[in-house]
Each structure stands twice: as structure tokens, then as C-alpha cells.
Write a protein that holds these residues in place. Structure first.
Motif, PDB file in Angstrom:
ATOM      1  N   UNK A   1      12.596 -10.598  -0.810  1.00  0.00           N
ATOM      2  CA  UNK A   1      13.485  -9.797   0.040  1.00  0.00           C
ATOM      3  C   UNK A   1      12.680  -9.024   1.081  1.00  0.00           C
ATOM      4  N   UNK A   2      11.608  -8.387   0.603  1.00  0.00           N
ATOM      5  CA  UNK A   2      10.803  -7.517   1.467  1.00  0.00           C
ATOM      6  C   UNK A   2      10.200  -8.297   2.635  1.00  0.00           C
ATOM      7  N   UNK A   3       9.581  -9.441   2.328  1.00  0.00           N
ATOM      8  CA  UNK A   3       8.917 -10.223   3.378  1.00  0.00           C
ATOM      9  C   UNK A   3       9.934 -10.822   4.350  1.00  0.00           C
ATOM     10  N   UNK A   4      11.081 -11.271   3.820  1.00  0.00           N
ATOM     11  CA  UNK A   4      12.102 -11.843   4.704  1.00  0.00           C
ATOM     12  C   UNK A   4      12.608 -10.798   5.691  1.00  0.00           C
ATOM     13  N   UNK A   5      12.682  -9.545   5.245  1.00  0.00           N
ATOM     14  CA  UNK A   5      13.115  -8.473   6.148  1.00  0.00           C
ATOM     15  C   UNK A   5      12.027  -8.114   7.145  1.00  0.00           C
ATOM     16  N   UNK A   6      10.812  -7.876   6.629  1.00  0.00           N
ATOM     17  CA  UNK A   6       9.729  -7.439   7.522  1.00  0.00           C
ATOM     18  C   UNK A   6       9.367  -8.504   8.562  1.00  0.00           C
ATOM     19  N   UNK A   7       9.397  -9.771   8.163  1.00  0.00           N
ATOM     20  CA  UNK A   7       9.061 -10.840   9.113  1.00  0.00           C
ATOM     21  C   UNK A   7      10.100 -10.963  10.219  1.00  0.00           C
TER      22      UNK A   7
ATOM     23  N   UNK B   1      11.493  -8.198  11.393  1.00  0.00           N
ATOM     24  CA  UNK B   1      11.458  -6.905  12.055  1.00  0.00           C
ATOM     25  C   UNK B   1      12.509  -5.941  11.573  1.00  0.00           C
ATOM     26  N   UNK B   2      13.097  -6.199  10.412  1.00  0.00           N
ATOM     27  CA  UNK B   2      14.141  -5.332   9.863  1.00  0.00           C
ATOM     28  C   UNK B   2      13.492  -4.170   9.111  1.00  0.00           C
ATOM     29  N   UNK B   3      14.015  -2.972   9.286  1.00  0.00           N
ATOM     30  CA  UNK B   3      13.464  -1.784   8.648  1.00  0.00           C
ATOM     31  C   UNK B   3      13.658  -1.846   7.126  1.00  0.00           C
ATOM     32  N   UNK B   4      12.598  -1.494   6.377  1.00  0.00           N
ATOM     33  CA  UNK B   4      12.653  -1.391   4.912  1.00  0.00           C
ATOM     34  C   UNK B   4      12.032  -0.059   4.538  1.00  0.00           C
TER      35      UNK B   4
ATOM     36  N   UNK C   1      19.377  -3.386   8.959  1.00  0.00           N
ATOM     37  CA  UNK C   1      19.906  -4.605   8.346  1.00  0.00           C
ATOM     38  C   UNK C   1      21.384  -4.820   8.691  1.00  0.00           C
ATOM     39  N   UNK C   2      22.175  -3.754   8.647  1.00  0.00           N
ATOM     40  CA  UNK C   2      23.615  -3.911   8.863  1.00  0.00           C
ATOM     41  C   UNK C   2      23.942  -4.323  10.299  1.00  0.00           C
ATOM     42  N   UNK C   3      23.010  -4.102  11.247  1.00  0.00           N
ATOM     43  CA  UNK C   3      23.253  -4.449  12.648  1.00  0.00           C
ATOM     44  C   UNK C   3      22.778  -5.852  12.992  1.00  0.00           C
TER      45      UNK C   3
ATOM     46  N   UNK D   1      21.758 -12.924   5.500  1.00  0.00           N
ATOM     47  CA  UNK D   1      21.805 -13.918   4.419  1.00  0.00           C
ATOM     48  C   UNK D   1      20.400 -14.368   4.033  1.00  0.00           C
ATOM     49  N   UNK D   2      19.528 -14.487   5.020  1.00  0.00           N
ATOM     50  CA  UNK D   2      18.134 -14.878   4.732  1.00  0.00           C
ATOM     51  C   UNK D   2      17.459 -13.817   3.873  1.00  0.00           C
ATOM     52  N   UNK D   3      17.664 -12.551   4.219  1.00  0.00           N
ATOM     53  CA  UNK D   3      17.048 -11.459   3.450  1.00  0.00           C
ATOM     54  C   UNK D   3      17.580 -11.442   2.013  1.00  0.00           C
TER      55      UNK D   3
END
Length: 363
Positions: A21-27, A29-32, A83-85, A92-94
Motif C-alpha cells: 500500500x505504502x509504495x503504491x501511494x508514494x510512487x 506521489x500520494x501523501x501518506x 488519496x481522496x482527490x 484502486x491501485x493503492x
């Protein structure tokens, strides 16, 4: 040490899932803002430039947190990297990345084991091993003088050759001859002796002698010749694990009343892992791969508080053209989380109570 090895395996699989989850978001550019192993009170944490990394008190999983609804976050609500934007596909990828990470990691574990220690095979020897003889006085095997550790080489003049067919062949001879004496040739401590056993008819009319049967031989490891053989053999083993796991879940869902007691929690998983680590540490790779596949399938189920539940919300959003109201989503997810935590606590208590040393204390 075996217990710690099993705990380490379970913790590693949780980290792999959340790291997906973390890598899919960071790659993307989504804030975690949070990466946590476990739930509940924080035992240890480290604050990075954007993300807080923590270990929490209840080891029933983990989570990756996003600042979308964090009142303390200084990120503007209209930030496109919340993420919500993001578009439905990005979200879905995240959400699905944890499941994908567990599935990929399971294959990597199998390939690593095969590459390091080879494939486990059974080297069959002639005969059928008798690991245990029933202790009842009426046992036909006991009356005949058969002992644990004997290897039956001949039954009614038929040789039991070195193959997996030896046991079915011996069972056929026994079952087809109730109340009929069967001459046996048995190897015991390097000597060949002759015995005669008379099977007793069971309730179905088939012959029984009151023994456990096991193949004669030993487990050996065969080292694979090249990387291609390692990868293809790992793929075959991986497919077997996925199919067996999926069949197990289908059976659990379709026949829940009779199979519910087979559901294992963290304590039971650690107990099984410790047993495997004690007998053959190399098999921890297969154990970890199997648990990783189980985690993936569990998380993809469309249940609240699981990845599959969040994907279901995204599907509904795609069909409606807008998401469900936040209050409805939050209510469903919080209810699901409470049920999931309750189930986890129940399984921990039940499995702990069933541990051998706990049973001894209660006696």
C-alpha cells in the motif's frame, strides 16, 4: 527460537502487505502520514519527513494512514495528491497493492527456497512402514505380532515395491480378506521374519488389522539445475498453493458450520510455524508463502475493514458516478473493524487456551 522465528515470519508478511500500500501511494506521489504494524496504543514510533512509522500493541495486522481526514494535517483539502482527490484507478491501485505484494512475495519465497535448498522429494524404499499399532487386545495386528517400526515387504505373496502404490496395494489385500489369514514378510531391525495376520471385518464388511500405514523411505532434497527450473518449479508449487487455499476458503464459506473451528488466529499460526521451524527450518519458506497467500485472499474478500471492502466502495462509486456518503462509509468500516478485532481477540483467546502448556496448567 522456533517461536521467535514464526513470529518474525508473521510480522514480515504484515510488513510486506502494508509496504505494498505504502509504495503504491508514494510512487504515485500520494501523501501518506502513517505506517503502522499492529493496532492500538503505540509502543514505538519514528517520525519521518512526512510519515510516522509505528509499532502498536495489538499484532492483529497493520495499516497505512492517509492525511485526507486528519484534522491536524496542514495539507489543503483540495491538494490533488490527497488519496481522496485521485481518480478511481489510482485509488484502486493503492488499495489492491497490499494483496498484490503478498502474492508476489509468496512466489519469491518459494523460488528462494528452491534456489537455496532444492525441492523436497520422497525417496521410496520397498515395503510399507507401520508407525503405530493399535493397543486394543482385539487388534488383529497385535495378535499377529506386528510391532511399530516394522516394514511389511510381502502380503499374501505380493511384493510391495518401492512406490506410492505400495500402501493402496497393501490396503486392498487387507480389506478384501476379512477373517482370512494373510501371510506377511516383515523386516524388523534388519531381519526378515514371517507373520500371519487375520483381518477383522469392520462395519462395512472390509478387513481391518488396526495399524497406521506410512510409505517406506525418507525425504530428500534435490538441488535444481538452473534458474529456469527454479522459476518454473516455483510457479507450479505456487499454483498448487493458490488453488488449495482458494478451495479451502470456498469450503469454509459453503460449509461454515462444520469448518469454522478450523479457522486459525495469530497464536495458532505461530504455534504451527514454531513446529515447522523446529523440525525443518527450510520449510519456513513454504509456510510463509502459504500464509502470505492466505492473507492476500482474506484481504481481497469484499468485507468491511478489508481491502476488498474498500474496493467494493470504489466499484459503487464508479457505478453511481459519486461516492457513498462519508457517514455511511465510516459507519460500515468502523463496524467491520470492530467485528474484525473482536474475531481476532476471540481466536487469540481460543488458540491460547488450546496450547499444550496451557492445558497442562488447567489440569
Amino acid at each position: 527460537m522456533p517461536v521467535f522465528a514464526a513470529i518474525a515470519v508473521l510480522a514480515l508478511l504484515i510488513v510486506v502487505h502494508e509496504l505494498g500500500h505504502f509504495m503504491a501511494a508514494r510512487l504515485q506521489g500520494i501523501h501518506v502520514n502513517r505506517f503502522s504494524l499492529g493496532f492500538g496504543p503505540i509502543l514505538w514510533k519514528y517520525q519521518g519527513s512526512e510519515t510516522e512509522y509505528a509499532i502498536r500493541a495489538f499484532p492483529l495486522g497493520g495499516f497505512v494512514g492517509f492525511p485526507d481526514d486528519d484534522p491536524d494535517s496542514d495539507i489543503p483539502p483540495e491538494d490533488p495528491n490527497l488519496l481522496r482527490n485521485r481518480p478511481i484507478l489510482d485509488r484502486a491501485i493503492v488499495i489492491s497493492a497490499g494483496v498484490i505484494a503478498n502474492l508476489l512475495f509468496a512466489y519469491l519465497l518459494l523460488a528462494t527456497q528452491l534456489g537455496l535448498v532444492g525441492v523436497q522429494e520422497f525417496n521410496y524404499q520397498p515395503g510399507v512402514l507401520v508407525p503405530q499399532v493399535a493397543s486394543e487386545v482385539s487388534s488383529a495386528a497385535l495378535k499377529a505380532g506386528i510391532k511399530a517400526g516394522d516394514i511389511i515387504l510381502l502380503a499374501d505373496g505380493q511384493p510391495l515395491k518401492a512406490s506410492k502404490e505400495a500402501i493402496p496395494k497393501l490396503m486392498e489385500v487387507i480389506q478384501n480378506n476379512p477373517n482370512q489369514p494373510i501371510p506377511l514378510s516383515v523386516e524388523r531391525q534388519g531381519q526378515i521374519i514371517s507373520l500371519t495376520v487375520t483381518p477383522q471385518p469392520g462395519s462395512d464388511g472390509k478387513g481391518r488389522i488396526g495399524v497406521q500405514l506410512a510409505p517406506s523411505g525418507k525425504v530428500v532434497r534435490r538441488h535444481l539445475k538452473n534458474p529456469v527450473e527454479v522459476l518454473t518449479t516455483a510457479a507450479t508449487k505456487y499454483q498448487e498453493f493458490v488453488v488449495l487455499t482458494a478451495q479451502g476458503f470456498i469450503q469454509l464459506i459453503s460449509n461454515f458450520g462444520e469448518t469454522a473451528d478450523q479457522v486459525a488466529g495469530p497464536v495458532k499460526i505461530v504455534e504451527l510455524g514454531a513446529s515447522i521451524a523446529k523440525s525443518d527450518a527450510a520449510n519456513l519458506f513454504q509456510f510463509a508463502a502459504l500464509i502470505s497467500i492466505n492473507l492476500a485472499i482474506i484481504n481481497i474478500l469484499p468485507l468491511p475493514a478489508l481491502d476488498g471492502g474498500q474496493l467494493a466502495f470504489l466499484l459503487i462509486e464508479g457505478l453511481r458516478g459519486k461516492p457513498l456518503p462519508t457517514q455511511i462509509q465510516d459507519g460500515i468500516m468502523q463496524t467491520g473493524l470492530m467485528l474484525l478485532l473482536g474475531l481476532g481477540i476471540f481466536l487469540i483467546v481460543r488458540d491460547t487456551a488450546n496450547l499444550a502448556w496451557v492445558q497442562n496448567l488447567l489440569q
